[in-house]
Design an enzyme around this catalytic site. Structure first.
Site, short mmCIF file in Angstrom:
data_model
loop_
_atom_site.label_atom_id
_atom_site.label_comp_id
_atom_site.label_asym_id
_atom_site.label_seq_id
_atom_site.Cartn_x
_atom_site.Cartn_y
_atom_site.Cartn_z
N ASP A 156 23.10 105.71 19.73
CA ASP A 156 23.87 106.54 20.66
C ASP A 156 23.09 106.81 21.94
O ASP A 156 21.89 107.12 21.90
CB ASP A 156 24.21 107.87 19.96
CG ASP A 156 25.24 108.68 20.71
OD1 ASP A 156 25.94 108.13 21.57
OD2 ASP A 156 25.36 109.89 20.42
N HIS A 157 23.75 106.70 23.07
CA HIS A 157 23.21 107.11 24.37
C HIS A 157 21.78 106.65 24.65
O HIS A 157 20.88 107.47 24.87
CB HIS A 157 23.26 108.64 24.51
CG HIS A 157 24.59 109.14 24.93
ND1 HIS A 157 25.12 108.95 26.19
CD2 HIS A 157 25.53 109.83 24.24
CE1 HIS A 157 26.32 109.49 26.26
NE2 HIS A 157 26.59 110.03 25.09
N HIS A 181 29.71 116.92 26.88
CA HIS A 181 28.84 116.98 25.71
C HIS A 181 28.48 118.42 25.36
O HIS A 181 28.42 119.29 26.24
CB HIS A 181 27.54 116.21 25.97
CG HIS A 181 27.72 114.74 26.09
ND1 HIS A 181 27.45 114.05 27.25
CD2 HIS A 181 28.13 113.82 25.20
CE1 HIS A 181 27.69 112.77 27.06
NE2 HIS A 181 28.11 112.59 25.83
N GLY A 182 28.22 118.64 24.08
CA GLY A 182 27.69 119.94 23.66
C GLY A 182 28.75 120.99 23.48
O GLY A 182 29.87 120.72 23.05
N HIS A 234 33.52 110.72 24.19
CA HIS A 234 32.35 111.54 23.90
C HIS A 234 32.72 113.00 24.12
O HIS A 234 33.69 113.31 24.81
CB HIS A 234 31.20 111.15 24.82
CG HIS A 234 30.62 109.81 24.52
ND1 HIS A 234 29.34 109.43 24.88
CD2 HIS A 234 31.13 108.73 23.87
CE1 HIS A 234 29.10 108.21 24.49
NE2 HIS A 234 30.18 107.75 23.88
N GLY A 235 31.93 113.90 23.54
CA GLY A 235 32.23 115.32 23.69
C GLY A 235 33.32 115.76 22.74
O GLY A 235 34.18 116.59 23.10
N SER A 280 32.97 117.54 20.00
CA SER A 280 32.75 118.88 19.45
C SER A 280 33.36 119.94 20.36
O SER A 280 33.08 119.99 21.56
CB SER A 280 31.24 119.14 19.30
OG SER A 280 30.69 118.35 18.29
N ASN A 295 32.93 110.90 19.20
CA ASN A 295 31.56 111.31 18.90
C ASN A 295 31.50 112.80 18.58
O ASN A 295 32.04 113.62 19.33
CB ASN A 295 30.65 111.02 20.09
CG ASN A 295 30.37 109.55 20.26
OD1 ASN A 295 31.09 108.69 19.76
ND2 ASN A 295 29.31 109.23 20.98
#
Length: 296
Positions: free
Chosen positions: A82-83, A191-192, A219-220, A222, A241
């Site tokens: 990842d990343h 993200h986060g 992505h992101g 969560s 993700n």
């Protein structure tokens, strides 16, 4: 089941309009927990490694453990980097046995992103390893860096997702020139942990899906509301993700466990029992939300 790459996994997801959960697993306990739920739900799964967790000899220990898990798993497993931004490190991961890697050149000028991604793809494809890239940029939405956990100053500026949306015209050229296998697109997530409620640009996502010849990645995952994720999957997202929600569940349960324990010499297997179950609930909920259950 065998270890597979993203091509094997995401083409079916795109055809049948579901998405596969991609879970960052920093250690073997996390990986085993995710696999337990994937097998329970008969779901394909993507286990991801972060560069920060794989430095030095840890890469060998991590990948050898996960390859053993994938070999014994009852569901298809993709082991994905990842990343990553360092091509040399990516080549090392390809050589070590990853079945998929991500090169993230999203903060670079378009020409440089294309050039670097193409080089990574050429190397990875020679080893039957798939490549995910990113166009547009999914930034941080947290009080801290989503990749390192370093706390930001409370007055620091946060990334505005709307400033970095994927350009449809650039996407067509990017895919054609790089021959990438999957593409992470920026359509409003971060993200986060979100500081503001996310706004997904579904019109942009629908346009990107109509143009893309490869599966798209979000992505992101969560903290993004379930209804927004469901609609995103219907509009072409094939891989989501997840990391921060897993960590929040684990450490919240751990905090409760330790606050109720007077003896701090508690064994890890005992202390981790409820936190692992809390983390597994997040994984289970995401698999069901994405609709990948019963697709193994």
């Amino acid at each position: 089941m065998s270890l597979v790459n993203l091509n094997t996994m995401l083409q079916d997801a795109r055809k049948n309009k579901y998405a596969v959960g991609a879970f960052d697993v920093s250690n073997h306990d996390m990986a085993l927990a995710v696999l337990d739920v994937a097998e329970e739900q008969k779901s394909p799964v993507i286990l991801m490694g972060l560069t920060v967790d794989l430095q030095g000899d840890k890469l060998e220990y991590w990948i050898e453990g996960l390859k053993s898990m994938a070999k014994k798993a009852k569901v298809p497993v993709c082991i994905h980097l990842d990343h990553a931004t360092d091509p040399d490190f990516i080549r090392n991961c390809v050589d070590s046995g990853f079945s998929s890697v991500m090169y993230d050149g999203s903060t670079l000028p378009l020409e440089e992103n294309i050039k670097n991604t193409k080089e990574v793809v050429e190397y990875a494809h020679r080893h039957h390893v798939s490549v995910e890239a990113e166009l547009g940029h999914v930034g941080d939405g947290i009080v801290g860096n989503s990749e390192t956990g370093v706390k930001k100053d409370k007055n620091a500026a946060f990334d505005n997702p709307d400033d970095y949306l994927t350009n449809p015209g650039e996407m067509t050229r990017f895919i054609e020139e790089t021959k990438v296998d999957a593409l992470a697109v920026a359509v409003g997530t971060a993200h986060g942990v979100y500081v503001n409620k996310p706004k997904i640009h579904f019109d942009r996502l629908e346009e990107l899906n109509s143009l893309s010849t490869v599966p798209m990645v979000m992505h992101g995952g969560s903290g993004t509301p379930d209804d927004l994720i469901r609609k995103s999957v219907q509009l072409g997202i094939c891989k989501l993700n997840i990391f921060s929600e897993m960590l929040a569940a684990f450490y919240s349960a751990m905090k409760k466990e330790l606050n109720e324990t007077e003896n701090m010499s508690i064994w890890p297997c005992t202390a981790n029992k409820e936190p692992v179950e809390a983390m597994k609930k997040v994984v289970r909920d995401k698999i069901l939300l994405l609709g990948s259950n019963n697709h193994a």
